[in-house]
Design a protein around this motif. Structure first.
Motif, PDB file in Angstrom:
ATOM      1  N   CYS A  23       0.816  -1.221   0.000  1.00 35.41           N
ATOM      2  CA  CYS A  23       0.000   0.000   0.000  1.00 35.41           C
ATOM      3  C   CYS A  23       0.846   1.266   0.000  1.00 35.41           C
ATOM      4  O   CYS A  23       0.568   2.218   0.730  1.00 35.41           O
ATOM      5  N   ASP A  24       1.873   1.287  -0.855  1.00 36.73           N
ATOM      6  CA  ASP A  24       2.695   2.500  -0.976  1.00 36.73           C
ATOM      7  C   ASP A  24       2.224   3.394  -2.119  1.00 36.73           C
ATOM      8  O   ASP A  24       2.769   4.472  -2.325  1.00 36.73           O
ATOM      9  N   VAL A  32      -6.065  -0.013  -9.029  1.00 39.37           N
ATOM     10  CA  VAL A  32      -5.948  -1.466  -8.894  1.00 39.37           C
ATOM     11  C   VAL A  32      -6.121  -1.861  -7.429  1.00 39.37           C
ATOM     12  O   VAL A  32      -6.767  -2.868  -7.126  1.00 39.37           O
ATOM     13  N   LEU A  33      -5.591  -1.050  -6.508  1.00 38.55           N
ATOM     14  CA  LEU A  33      -5.781  -1.324  -5.087  1.00 38.55           C
ATOM     15  C   LEU A  33      -7.271  -1.310  -4.739  1.00 38.55           C
ATOM     16  O   LEU A  33      -7.762  -2.199  -4.050  1.00 38.55           O
ATOM     17  N   ARG A  38     -12.333  -4.505  -3.605  1.00 42.06           N
ATOM     18  CA  ARG A  38     -13.694  -4.955  -3.937  1.00 42.06           C
ATOM     19  C   ARG A  38     -13.750  -6.443  -4.223  1.00 42.06           C
ATOM     20  O   ARG A  38     -14.757  -7.098  -3.961  1.00 42.06           O
ATOM     21  N   ALA A  39     -12.675  -6.997  -4.785  1.00 40.09           N
ATOM     22  CA  ALA A  39     -12.696  -8.380  -5.251  1.00 40.09           C
ATOM     23  C   ALA A  39     -12.248  -9.401  -4.212  1.00 40.09           C
ATOM     24  O   ALA A  39     -12.695 -10.543  -4.242  1.00 40.09           O
ATOM     25  N   LEU A  43      -8.552  -8.846   1.893  1.00 40.72           N
ATOM     26  CA  LEU A  43      -7.329  -8.186   1.437  1.00 40.72           C
ATOM     27  C   LEU A  43      -6.686  -7.442   2.604  1.00 40.72           C
ATOM     28  O   LEU A  43      -7.383  -6.826   3.409  1.00 40.72           O
ATOM     29  N   TYR A  44      -5.363  -7.533   2.717  1.00 37.49           N
ATOM     30  CA  TYR A  44      -4.697  -6.798   3.786  1.00 37.49           C
ATOM     31  C   TYR A  44      -3.440  -6.106   3.280  1.00 37.49           C
ATOM     32  O   TYR A  44      -2.847  -6.486   2.281  1.00 37.49           O
ATOM     33  N   ALA A  45      -3.062  -5.055   3.994  1.00 36.62           N
ATOM     34  CA  ALA A  45      -1.933  -4.207   3.618  1.00 36.62           C
ATOM     35  C   ALA A  45      -0.624  -4.783   4.120  1.00 36.62           C
ATOM     36  O   ALA A  45      -0.553  -5.338   5.223  1.00 36.62           O
ATOM     37  N   ILE A  46       0.410  -4.618   3.287  1.00 35.60           N
ATOM     38  CA  ILE A  46       1.780  -4.864   3.706  1.00 35.60           C
ATOM     39  C   ILE A  46       2.609  -3.660   3.265  1.00 35.60           C
ATOM     40  O   ILE A  46       2.135  -2.823   2.502  1.00 35.60           O
TER      41      ILE A  46
END
Length: 156
Positions: A23-24, A32-33, A38-39, A43-46
């Protein structure tokens, strides 16, 4: 991701329950993020933080020379990404900047990783969980850190 050769990214969008995303806002375009959010239900951030806290400049990383400029880390050619220099707090702020609520951003930066790892003691605020917390002000500046319920002194 190509329409005739979709690869792992398309597979994650189509079938993933859990997936991690850097998530930079450099490694993955913000659009795309948002599509991934949504898909992919969990989903999780790194961060891919290869140089968080390092000053800008050229240095050795993993046996290669890399260049850190702001939050971007590239190989010596200046274009090939070699990593990121964001912290998880930066990832949180980036998610907020894209319109995520504080709750959604907090879930993506703490809760979902714990779920993926089947950890009940972290990533949540509830009885029996470790009291590892941060306090932010209204501008999302760090104002306090607690690890296992103990306050940690902040340094500049």
């Amino acid at each position: 991701m190509e329409h005739r050769s979709p690869g792992v990214a398309a597979y994650a969008l189509a079938k993933g329950r859990f997936a991690e995303i850097i998530c930079d806002l450099v490694h993955v375009d913000p659009t795309v993020l948002l599509a991934a959010y949504r898909a992919i239900p969990r989903l999780y951030a790194i961060t891919d933080a290869t140089a968080a806290g390092m000053p800008d400049g050229t240095f050795e990383w993993g046996g290669r020379r890399v260049i850190k400029n702001g939050q971007r880390v590239t190989l010596e050619n200046g274009t090939t990404l070699a990593g990121s220099a964001i912290t998880m707090l930066d990832a949180f702020r980036n998610l907020i900047s894209l319109g995520f609520s504080i709750e959604q951003a907090a879930e993506m930066t703490s809760t979902r990783q714990a779920e993926y790892l089947a950890r009940q003691d972290v990533g949540r605020i509830e009885t029996g969980a470790r009291a590892c917390l941060i306090k932010l002000d209204e501008e999302l500046n760090l104002r306090g850190v607690w690890v296992d319920g103990e306050s940690i002194e902040l340094t500049s």
